[in-house]
Write an enzyme that holds these catalytic residues in place. Structure first.
Site, PDB file in Angstrom:
ATOM      1  N   ASP A  37       0.865  -1.191   0.000  1.00 57.13           N
ATOM      2  CA  ASP A  37       0.000   0.000   0.000  1.00 57.13           C
ATOM      3  C   ASP A  37       0.895   1.232   0.000  1.00 57.13           C
ATOM      4  O   ASP A  37       2.098   1.143   0.284  1.00 57.13           O
ATOM      5  CB  ASP A  37      -0.915   0.028   1.244  1.00 57.13           C
ATOM      6  CG  ASP A  37      -2.247   0.755   0.983  1.00 57.13           C
ATOM      7  OD1 ASP A  37      -3.310   0.144   1.133  1.00 57.13           O
ATOM      8  OD2 ASP A  37      -2.216   1.958   0.619  1.00 57.13           O
ATOM      9  N   ASP A  61       3.644   1.756  -4.381  1.00 55.42           N
ATOM     10  CA  ASP A  61       2.731   2.473  -5.271  1.00 55.42           C
ATOM     11  C   ASP A  61       2.533   1.580  -6.488  1.00 55.42           C
ATOM     12  O   ASP A  61       3.476   1.334  -7.246  1.00 55.42           O
ATOM     13  CB  ASP A  61       3.353   3.818  -5.668  1.00 55.42           C
ATOM     14  CG  ASP A  61       2.462   4.587  -6.642  1.00 55.42           C
ATOM     15  OD1 ASP A  61       1.512   3.996  -7.200  1.00 55.42           O
ATOM     16  OD2 ASP A  61       2.731   5.779  -6.849  1.00 55.42           O
ATOM     17  N   VAL A  62       1.328   1.106  -6.681  1.00 58.05           N
ATOM     18  CA  VAL A  62       1.101   0.100  -7.731  1.00 58.05           C
ATOM     19  C   VAL A  62       1.293   0.631  -9.145  1.00 58.05           C
ATOM     20  O   VAL A  62       1.316  -0.152 -10.092  1.00 58.05           O
ATOM     21  CB  VAL A  62      -0.301  -0.555  -7.613  1.00 58.05           C
ATOM     22  CG1 VAL A  62      -0.385  -1.465  -6.411  1.00 58.05           C
ATOM     23  CG2 VAL A  62      -1.408   0.497  -7.617  1.00 58.05           C
ATOM     24  N   ASN A  88      -5.751  -5.503  -5.911  1.00 61.17           N
ATOM     25  CA  ASN A  88      -6.937  -4.890  -5.300  1.00 61.17           C
ATOM     26  C   ASN A  88      -6.866  -3.370  -5.261  1.00 61.17           C
ATOM     27  O   ASN A  88      -7.901  -2.709  -5.313  1.00 61.17           O
ATOM     28  CB  ASN A  88      -7.065  -5.448  -3.869  1.00 61.17           C
ATOM     29  CG  ASN A  88      -7.986  -4.604  -3.006  1.00 61.17           C
ATOM     30  OD1 ASN A  88      -9.210  -4.693  -3.118  1.00 61.17           O
ATOM     31  ND2 ASN A  88      -7.411  -3.747  -2.154  1.00 61.17           N
ATOM     32  N   TYR A 158     -14.389   5.666 -14.226  1.00 58.71           N
ATOM     33  CA  TYR A 158     -14.175   4.502 -13.348  1.00 58.71           C
ATOM     34  C   TYR A 158     -14.654   3.230 -14.058  1.00 58.71           C
ATOM     35  O   TYR A 158     -13.955   2.208 -14.080  1.00 58.71           O
ATOM     36  CB  TYR A 158     -14.928   4.728 -12.041  1.00 58.71           C
ATOM     37  CG  TYR A 158     -14.808   3.610 -11.021  1.00 58.71           C
ATOM     38  CD1 TYR A 158     -13.617   3.390 -10.335  1.00 58.71           C
ATOM     39  CD2 TYR A 158     -15.903   2.797 -10.720  1.00 58.71           C
ATOM     40  CE1 TYR A 158     -13.517   2.383  -9.382  1.00 58.71           C
ATOM     41  CE2 TYR A 158     -15.815   1.798  -9.764  1.00 58.71           C
ATOM     42  CZ  TYR A 158     -14.623   1.586  -9.100  1.00 58.71           C
ATOM     43  OH  TYR A 158     -14.533   0.589  -8.152  1.00 58.71           O
ATOM     44  N   LYS A 162     -12.673  -0.287 -14.966  1.00 54.77           N
ATOM     45  CA  LYS A 162     -13.027  -1.578 -14.373  1.00 54.77           C
ATOM     46  C   LYS A 162     -13.419  -2.597 -15.431  1.00 54.77           C
ATOM     47  O   LYS A 162     -13.184  -3.784 -15.275  1.00 54.77           O
ATOM     48  CB  LYS A 162     -14.128  -1.379 -13.325  1.00 54.77           C
ATOM     49  CG  LYS A 162     -13.614  -0.659 -12.069  1.00 54.77           C
ATOM     50  CD  LYS A 162     -12.475  -1.438 -11.417  1.00 54.77           C
ATOM     51  CE  LYS A 162     -11.974  -0.836 -10.129  1.00 54.77           C
ATOM     52  NZ  LYS A 162     -10.941  -1.644  -9.463  1.00 54.77           N
TER      53      LYS A 162
HETATM   54  P1  NAD Z   1     -10.318   1.710   0.002  1.00 50.61           P
HETATM   55  O1  NAD Z   1     -10.118   3.130  -0.413  1.00 50.61           O
HETATM   56  O2  NAD Z   1     -10.889   1.430   1.339  1.00 50.61           O
HETATM   57  O3  NAD Z   1      -8.960   0.916  -0.156  1.00 50.61           O
HETATM   58  C1  NAD Z   1      -8.107   1.104  -1.271  1.00 50.61           C
HETATM   59  C2  NAD Z   1      -6.664   0.956  -0.828  1.00 50.61           C
HETATM   60  O4  NAD Z   1      -5.839   1.119  -1.999  1.00 50.61           O
HETATM   61  C3  NAD Z   1      -6.224   2.028   0.185  1.00 50.61           C
HETATM   62  O5  NAD Z   1      -5.561   1.434   1.272  1.00 50.61           O
HETATM   63  C4  NAD Z   1      -5.290   2.924  -0.621  1.00 50.61           C
HETATM   64  O6  NAD Z   1      -4.239   3.511   0.152  1.00 50.61           O
HETATM   65  C5  NAD Z   1      -4.727   1.934  -1.642  1.00 50.61           C
HETATM   66  N1  NAD Z   1      -4.196   2.604  -2.811  1.00 50.61           N
HETATM   67  C6  NAD Z   1      -4.728   3.643  -3.512  1.00 50.61           C
HETATM   68  N2  NAD Z   1      -3.881   4.018  -4.483  1.00 50.61           N
HETATM   69  C7  NAD Z   1      -2.803   3.209  -4.393  1.00 50.61           C
HETATM   70  C8  NAD Z   1      -1.589   3.111  -5.122  1.00 50.61           C
HETATM   71  N3  NAD Z   1      -1.306   3.936  -6.130  1.00 50.61           N
HETATM   72  N4  NAD Z   1      -0.704   2.153  -4.767  1.00 50.61           N
HETATM   73  C9  NAD Z   1      -0.973   1.316  -3.734  1.00 50.61           C
HETATM   74  N5  NAD Z   1      -2.083   1.377  -2.994  1.00 50.61           N
HETATM   75  C10 NAD Z   1      -2.993   2.304  -3.336  1.00 50.61           C
HETATM   76  O7  NAD Z   1     -11.238   1.097  -1.145  1.00 50.61           O
HETATM   77  P2  NAD Z   1     -11.857  -0.356  -1.354  1.00 50.61           P
HETATM   78  O8  NAD Z   1     -13.301  -0.173  -1.531  1.00 50.61           O
HETATM   79  O9  NAD Z   1     -11.365  -1.330  -0.363  1.00 50.61           O
HETATM   80  O10 NAD Z   1     -11.272  -0.682  -2.808  1.00 50.61           O
HETATM   81  C11 NAD Z   1     -10.515  -1.833  -3.101  1.00 50.61           C
HETATM   82  C12 NAD Z   1     -10.801  -2.252  -4.526  1.00 50.61           C
HETATM   83  O11 NAD Z   1     -12.172  -2.672  -4.618  1.00 50.61           O
HETATM   84  C13 NAD Z   1     -10.626  -1.148  -5.566  1.00 50.61           C
HETATM   85  O12 NAD Z   1     -10.006  -1.671  -6.726  1.00 50.61           O
HETATM   86  C14 NAD Z   1     -12.046  -0.733  -5.883  1.00 50.61           C
HETATM   87  O13 NAD Z   1     -12.185  -0.169  -7.158  1.00 50.61           O
HETATM   88  C15 NAD Z   1     -12.754  -2.075  -5.756  1.00 50.61           C
HETATM   89  N6  NAD Z   1     -14.193  -1.971  -5.554  1.00 50.61           N
HETATM   90  C16 NAD Z   1     -14.699  -1.341  -4.456  1.00 50.61           C
HETATM   91  C17 NAD Z   1     -16.076  -1.215  -4.309  1.00 50.61           C
HETATM   92  C18 NAD Z   1     -16.682  -0.466  -3.166  1.00 50.61           C
HETATM   93  O14 NAD Z   1     -17.896  -0.183  -3.231  1.00 50.61           O
HETATM   94  N7  NAD Z   1     -15.975  -0.157  -2.110  1.00 50.61           N
HETATM   95  C19 NAD Z   1     -16.923  -1.764  -5.270  1.00 50.61           C
HETATM   96  C20 NAD Z   1     -16.365  -2.416  -6.360  1.00 50.61           C
HETATM   97  C21 NAD Z   1     -15.003  -2.521  -6.476  1.00 50.61           C
END
Ligand code: NAD
Length: 263
Positions: A37, A61-62, A88, A158, A162
């Site tokens: 992260d 940083d991904v 993720n 977005y 996706k």
């Molecule tokens: P979140 O914001 O709680 O967690 C995302 C994490 O990714 C955070 O810890 C952040 O610091 C990290 N991150 C962001 N940019 C980064 C980078 N450049 N390098 C490394 N880490 C990075 O969000 P979440 O809901 O847990 O999202 C996780 C995944 O699930 C995402 O891909 C999101 O698109 C997907 N998703 C989420 C939902 C939702 O409703 N929450 C729905 C569908 C898909």
């Protein structure tokens, strides 16, 4: 319950939300977890919640090829293998299409799509060596979204990213099918996490900001089960796909959305 004893799992975006819950679920089933992260405090909190398993924290940083390569080196040095990669990490920026500059798309493209491309490419050689050394296989799970499948309010950029993750996952799964490396995609519906929290709140028809409580209640009302998802609703699915119980599953997609896309 799937057994992940002895496996090494790398989860990106492990400092919050779905990534954190996934890391904990994988650890509970016996995997050693690598937590990537950009948020060091978030990773440390996750590490503390993973219990009595080996963890490795990576400031990663991904979007950076260097941090992927560095992470792979550290994993090989520490564990000598890589069985599971969960791509993720992601961001969501919601904005009406007509007002959203292309930069909104480019930023999400880098974090949501390029990261998955670089991550899979970087991890593959170590996964191949892991299989050559006797592992039954390896598993990559990419987190897309139902908004890569259906439209949602103000999600054009977005959604584009996706849907790209879905296509990329299928294509790589197909190419790798004979290698023992499986690639699958998970499509969560609305889940209550920090996603989107850094961005402007949504606005109503009159342009006034909508409070988080009202916005969340509106989301929940759109879901047939009558509630938003929790990160723990998604993590067990990822853990199953990571396990040998899913040995014949590749190039597939799994929706977890409380029935949102059923109608
Ligand atoms: P979140 O914001 O709680 O967690 C995302 C994490 O990714 C955070 O810890 C952040 O610091 C990290 N991150 C962001 N940019 C980064 C980078 N450049 N390098 C490394 N880490 C990075 O969000 P979440 O809901 O847990 O999202 C996780 C995944 O699930 C995402 O891909 C999101 O698109 C997907 N998703 C989420 C939902 C939702 O409703 N929450 C729905 C569908 C898909």
């Amino acid at each position: 319950m799937s057994n992940l004893d002895g496996k090494i799992a790398w989860v990106t975006g492990a400092g919050s939300g779905i990534g954190r819950a996934t890391a904990i679920a994988l650890a509970k089933q016996g995997a050693s977890v690598v937590l990537g992260d950009i948020n060091p405090a978030g990773i440390e909190e996750t590490a503390g919640l993973c219990g009595d398993v080996n963890t490795l924290s990576l400031m990663q940083d991904v979007t950076s090829e260097e941090t992927w390569a560095h992470g792979t080196d550290r994993i090989e040095t520490r564990f000598g293998r890589l069985d599971i990669l969960v791509n993720n990490a992601g961001i969501m920026i919601a904005q009406p299409f007509e007002e959203a500059p292309v930069d909104i798309l480019r930023r999400q493209q880098r974090i949501n799509v390029e990261s998955v491309y670089i991550g899979m490419q970087t991890a593959l050689p170590l996964m191949r060596r892991t299989i050559a050394a006797g592992a039954k296989g390896a598993s990559i799970i990419n987190i897309a979204s139902i908004y890569g499948m259906v439209a949602g309010a103000q999600f054009s950029a977005y959604s584009a990213t996706k849907d790209a993750v879905r296509a990329l996952s299928r294509a790589v799964a197909y190419e790798l099918a004979k290698t023992g490396i499986r690639v699958n995609c998970v499509l969560p519906g609305p889940v209550q996490t920090n996603l989107g929290a850094d961005w402007e709140p949504p606005r109503d028809a009159a342009g006034a900001p909508i409070s988080p409580e009202v916005a969340l209640a509106a989301w929940a009302a759109m879901i047939p089960m009558g509630r938003l998802g929790e990160a723990q609703d998604i993590a067990p699915l990822v853990a199953f796909l990571a396990s040998d119980a899913a040995a014949f599953i590749t190039g597939a997609e799994f929706v977890a959305d409380g029935g949102y896309t059923a109608s």
